[in-house]
Each structure stands twice: as C-alpha cells, then as structure tokens.
Design a protein around this motif. Sequence first.
Motif, mmCIF file in Angstrom:
data_model
loop_
_atom_site.group_PDB
_atom_site.id
_atom_site.type_symbol
_atom_site.label_atom_id
_atom_site.label_comp_id
_atom_site.label_asym_id
_atom_site.label_seq_id
_atom_site.Cartn_x
_atom_site.Cartn_y
_atom_site.Cartn_z
ATOM 1 N N PRO A 282 41.675 10.345 8.420
ATOM 2 C CA PRO A 282 41.047 11.645 8.676
ATOM 3 C C PRO A 282 41.384 12.197 10.053
ATOM 4 C CG PRO A 282 39.498 10.206 7.570
ATOM 5 C CD PRO A 282 40.708 9.362 7.881
ATOM 6 N N ASP A 283 41.756 13.467 10.064
ATOM 7 C CA ASP A 283 42.115 14.248 11.248
ATOM 8 C C ASP A 283 43.467 13.865 11.834
ATOM 9 O OD1 ASP A 283 41.423 16.457 12.810
ATOM 10 O OD2 ASP A 283 40.653 15.217 14.444
ATOM 11 N N ALA A 284 44.257 13.080 11.099
ATOM 12 C CA ALA A 284 45.570 12.694 11.611
ATOM 13 C C ALA A 284 46.589 13.823 11.468
ATOM 14 C CB ALA A 284 46.078 11.441 10.904
ATOM 15 N N ARG A 285 46.436 14.615 10.403
ATOM 16 C CA ARG A 285 47.376 15.717 10.195
ATOM 17 C C ARG A 285 46.824 16.692 9.176
ATOM 18 N NH1 ARG A 285 50.695 14.967 5.558
ATOM 19 N NH2 ARG A 285 50.567 12.886 4.609
ATOM 20 N N PHE A 286 47.574 17.762 8.970
ATOM 21 C CA PHE A 286 47.207 18.805 8.008
ATOM 22 C C PHE A 286 47.864 18.528 6.665
ATOM 23 C CE2 PHE A 286 48.597 22.609 5.743
ATOM 24 C CZ PHE A 286 47.427 23.339 5.614
ATOM 25 N N LYS A 287 47.083 18.664 5.608
ATOM 26 C CA LYS A 287 47.642 18.754 4.254
ATOM 27 C C LYS A 287 46.659 19.521 3.382
ATOM 28 C CE LYS A 287 49.818 16.451 0.373
ATOM 29 N NZ LYS A 287 50.217 15.170 -0.268
ATOM 30 N N TYR A 288 47.155 20.583 2.794
ATOM 31 C CA TYR A 288 46.331 21.469 1.974
ATOM 32 C C TYR A 288 45.845 20.724 0.741
ATOM 33 C CZ TYR A 288 45.233 25.976 -0.308
ATOM 34 O OH TYR A 288 44.611 27.035 -0.923
ATOM 35 N N SER A 289 44.529 20.754 0.506
ATOM 36 C CA SER A 289 43.948 20.089 -0.660
ATOM 37 C C SER A 289 42.768 20.894 -1.167
ATOM 38 C CB SER A 289 43.491 18.673 -0.302
ATOM 39 O OG SER A 289 42.774 18.090 -1.379
ATOM 40 N N ASN A 290 42.788 21.227 -2.447
ATOM 41 C CA ASN A 290 41.683 21.977 -3.042
ATOM 42 C C ASN A 290 40.368 21.215 -2.997
ATOM 43 O OD1 ASN A 290 42.923 24.522 -4.132
ATOM 44 N ND2 ASN A 290 44.254 23.033 -5.111
ATOM 45 N N SER A 291 40.432 19.898 -2.940
ATOM 46 C CA SER A 291 39.211 19.092 -2.879
ATOM 47 C C SER A 291 38.345 19.474 -1.687
ATOM 48 C CB SER A 291 39.569 17.606 -2.802
ATOM 49 O OG SER A 291 40.315 17.190 -3.914
ATOM 50 N N ASN A 292 38.982 19.806 -0.572
ATOM 51 C CA ASN A 292 38.227 20.128 0.640
ATOM 52 C C ASN A 292 37.217 21.243 0.397
ATOM 53 O OD1 ASN A 292 39.604 18.255 2.345
ATOM 54 N ND2 ASN A 292 41.329 19.668 2.462
ATOM 55 N N PHE A 293 37.666 22.313 -0.229
ATOM 56 C CA PHE A 293 36.791 23.473 -0.383
ATOM 57 C C PHE A 293 35.861 23.336 -1.582
ATOM 58 C CE2 PHE A 293 39.323 24.883 2.967
ATOM 59 C CZ PHE A 293 38.689 25.973 3.562
ATOM 60 N N ALA A 294 36.221 22.499 -2.526
ATOM 61 C CA ALA A 294 35.279 22.186 -3.599
ATOM 62 C C ALA A 294 34.079 21.424 -3.034
ATOM 63 C CB ALA A 294 35.977 21.377 -4.687
ATOM 64 N N PHE A 295 34.330 20.503 -2.104
ATOM 65 C CA PHE A 295 33.225 19.786 -1.467
ATOM 66 C C PHE A 295 32.426 20.695 -0.540
ATOM 67 C CE2 PHE A 295 35.570 15.791 -2.543
ATOM 68 C CZ PHE A 295 34.535 15.215 -3.279
ATOM 69 N N LEU A 296 33.067 21.659 0.081
ATOM 70 C CA LEU A 296 32.332 22.611 0.922
ATOM 71 C C LEU A 296 31.325 23.409 0.092
ATOM 72 C CD1 LEU A 296 35.184 23.910 3.255
ATOM 73 C CD2 LEU A 296 33.209 22.518 3.929
#
Length: 402
Positions: free
Chosen positions: A205-219
Amino acid sequence: MRKYFFPYIATALLLSLLFIACNSNPQPAVGKPLMPEPDEPTKVLPSSPLQYADTTKPEYRAIVERLDNFFRRYASTGFNGSVLVGQNGKVLYERYFGMANRETGLKLLPNSAVQLASVSKTFTGTAVLYLHQHNFININHPVQEYLPTFPYPNITVKMLLCHRSGLPDYYKWIPAYRKDQKTPINNNQMLDYFIKFKPGLEFRPDARFKYSNSNFAFLALIIEAATDMSYPDFMRKFIFEPLGMKNTFVFEAEKGLPATATISYRPNWVRDPVMFADGVDGDKGIYSTVEDMYRWDQSFYSHLLLNKETIDMAYAPYSFEKGGKKNYGLGWRMINNPGKERVIYHNGWWHGNNTVFYRFVEQNFTIIMLGNKYNTSIYKQAPVVYSLVKGMETSGDFESEE
C-alpha cells in the motif's frame, strides 16, 4: 466516536439531558445519523437555469459553425451522444446526435441520462471529501475504521481515493469464483468476496499508483458506513438535488432504468446486456446529462460543496514514481503543464458508454461528451474541440484512455 446529528435537534437535546440526569454512566447517543445540510446549494442552483452565451455575436457564431461542422462529420462516422462546451460559466455549445433508444426511435434529448462509467468516480471522490470536510470521515485513517471486516489493515481511505492501495480490480478477479456472470452483485457482496478469498495486493500500500475500480467501490461502502444512508440516497440528497441535477441518479439494479435513461449499445447497435458488475456502485453507475454535468462542473468554482482548501487537495497530484505531466488526484485525473493550462479531467468506459469530462480550470472552460454507443475515438476529440473554440492547439496530451 461517530458524529451524530439528529433531525429534530430540540427533541434530541431534551432526551439527552434527561438521559444524563437519570444515568450516572451515560453512553454515546444511539440513533440514525443525519448529515449536516449543505449550506448554500439548495438556495442557488435548482431554481436557476443554465446560462447561455450569446451565440448571435460574430465571434461565437463562427465557433458554433466550426463545432457543428466537426460534430456532424464525427456523428457520420459512428458517434452517438450528447455534447456540451462551456466557457466562463455559460453554455457555448450544446447538441444531441443520435438515439437514446434505437428500438423505440427515441432520440437523444436534454433529459436523456447516460451512464457516466468512470466519470462517476468524480462524484464518489467528492462525496468522500465532503464528508471529510464535515468531520464524518478522516481520509488519512485506515479503511478498517469504517469497514471493520475489510481484510487489509494498512490501506487508508486516501489510498483508495488516489489509487495507491494495491487492491486488485474486483471486475477482473471475481469471475473466477462466480459461475453466474449475469446477475448483478452489490457492493456488500463484493466486499464478501474480498473477505472470503482475500486476493493478494498487487503491491505494498502506497508504494505506487495503479488504477483499480475496487478503490471507488469500497469508497461507496465507506460513505454508507459513515452516514447510515445508502450510496444512492446520499448522492441524491447531498449532491444531485442541492446542485439542481434533476436528471442524475445512481443505477440500482433492482429498480431498473427510468424511461429517460439511454440504452447502452455495442458498435453494431446490439444492446450490451447487464452483467454481474453492474450492481456495484461508486466506481461507475451514475447516469447524468450534459446539462447536469455542467452544473456539476460549475459547482467547484462556486465552492457549493467543497471549500477551496478541499478542492486544492482533490486537484493535487499524489503519484511521482513516473515522470511526465499526467497524474491522479483524489478522484480526478490531471495534466500538469507548468506555466500553461492545467487540465482536471476524467474519462469513462462501461459497456457501450464512452464519456469525456475535461476541465481547463484556470480558464473555466469545459468539454463534456457522453456517448451511449461504443466509440473509443471519443477520447481523442477533446483536443480538436479545444482548438476549434480557442483557435490554438493545446499543449497538454490529454486524449487519455479511460
């Protein structure tokens, strides 16, 4: 302790005083939390129609003619969708090309709501920041503070917002564990899959950027946990209605689509069928119109939902592992050109819907294109539109993929 705000404050205060007087060891008040009412939006936008530029003026008339010529040609090559170009708070160009529902012959109209796909992330991100601004969420805290069963203790809310969590995309891995690919699942069921199978993180976590739809589903789930409201209800009450976005809504699979919603089509005009991921909100799932999207765009200039400090935080870049002008903020993509125009934007793709939302924030210049028939060339058109209006090429390489 979670902050509570009772709908009938006088009654709540009286009950609290009686409770304290009668109990030497008072416990936190229990009740349905209610968010603070937005301060200004309900007084500003719902009763105010959009403002339109005077296109009878020669300089504007020439721009409209250039745009008409361009979009008529583009529509003839397969573009089916709605377009709005805004400048300095006024609509400069608004057109509708093609069909909302080909089977019934319904043409695209101002109230034809299109699935925004990943442009929905701008709404989810703003909702989380709104709650952060009002102290209902702290984006620097772990996700587990709001979702206790979330199986990754070192991921914060902020990491979800800027795609630095390392979470694998649910859309890609859940099918391996689910035979039924046609019945939509909801966000809680998505969480259950993560709990049961706990797929490995793609990086620390927080090592780099990678776009993932899971992020905003959890938001979206975090919004529900912090407010005790469903994601669709919260968005309607605290985002869409206050901003006068009357034709904007979150898709709810169990309710289906209203008659004004557009149908999603493949390039050959075959309907894109509903599938398992369609019931997950937050990463996608919001339907809107170009007019409502311009209201959304203009709300940031007026600070109707977010104050300047919070907006600056949303528009800031957070990933620096790779060089270049492109970056991601908190729910927004961006192109940073030192000394030149800054582009805050998001594209979207889901089924046959391709959507474009580009904001040149220093110029208050906006390009919105919502397509409901699969056409990936839509992402290359914003620079063309910019040059037709401004009479110059952009220096930003912003014809990005979704």
